[in-house]
Scaffold this motif. Sequence first.
Motif, PDB file in Angstrom:
ATOM      1  N   CYS A   1     -24.922 -47.152  23.110  1.00 44.89           N
ATOM      2  CA  CYS A   1     -24.648 -45.851  22.508  1.00 44.89           C
ATOM      3  C   CYS A   1     -25.390 -44.755  23.288  1.00 44.89           C
ATOM      4  O   CYS A   1     -26.577 -44.886  23.579  1.00 44.89           O
TER       5      CYS A   1
ATOM      6  N   SER B   1     -20.781 -46.815  21.090  1.00 45.14           N
ATOM      7  CA  SER B   1     -20.779 -46.190  22.408  1.00 45.14           C
ATOM      8  C   SER B   1     -19.461 -45.448  22.608  1.00 45.14           C
ATOM      9  O   SER B   1     -18.381 -45.999  22.397  1.00 45.14           O
TER      10      SER B   1
ATOM     11  N   TYR C   1     -20.551 -53.554  23.014  1.00 40.67           N
ATOM     12  CA  TYR C   1     -21.528 -52.465  22.982  1.00 40.67           C
ATOM     13  C   TYR C   1     -22.702 -52.830  22.093  1.00 40.67           C
ATOM     14  O   TYR C   1     -22.609 -53.701  21.235  1.00 40.67           O
TER      15      TYR C   1
END
Length: 108
Positions: free
Chosen positions: A34, A88, A69
């Motif tokens: 992220c 993300s 992610y």
Amino acid sequence: MAINVLSKTKTLKGEHAMRTRHTLYPQTSEMYICELDQCPLCGEQLELSRYSSGHKIVQNLSSTVEVGYWPKQCDSPGCTNYGEKWRSSEWQQIAPMYCTYGFDVITT
């Protein structure tokens, strides 16, 4: 009225067998984190989660890629986003949610 164009094979019991699903083998694997550093509401530092998420195999025009992610979350108890997972944005731009085809395949 629908017409079935695919030929079906007969099993020993006389029933029609289904075709086996084609398996995609990824050429590379990519993990994203992220991009946010601070919570949008309270401004506190976002913490990286202890797990990865969003694992899927995506077929693009040029390759087949396994993506995933690591989300971040706000650990400030007074924040209204407490425990909220942030994905993300780079991961979200590869393919639609729950889809295995990339945006480049869908738009062409």
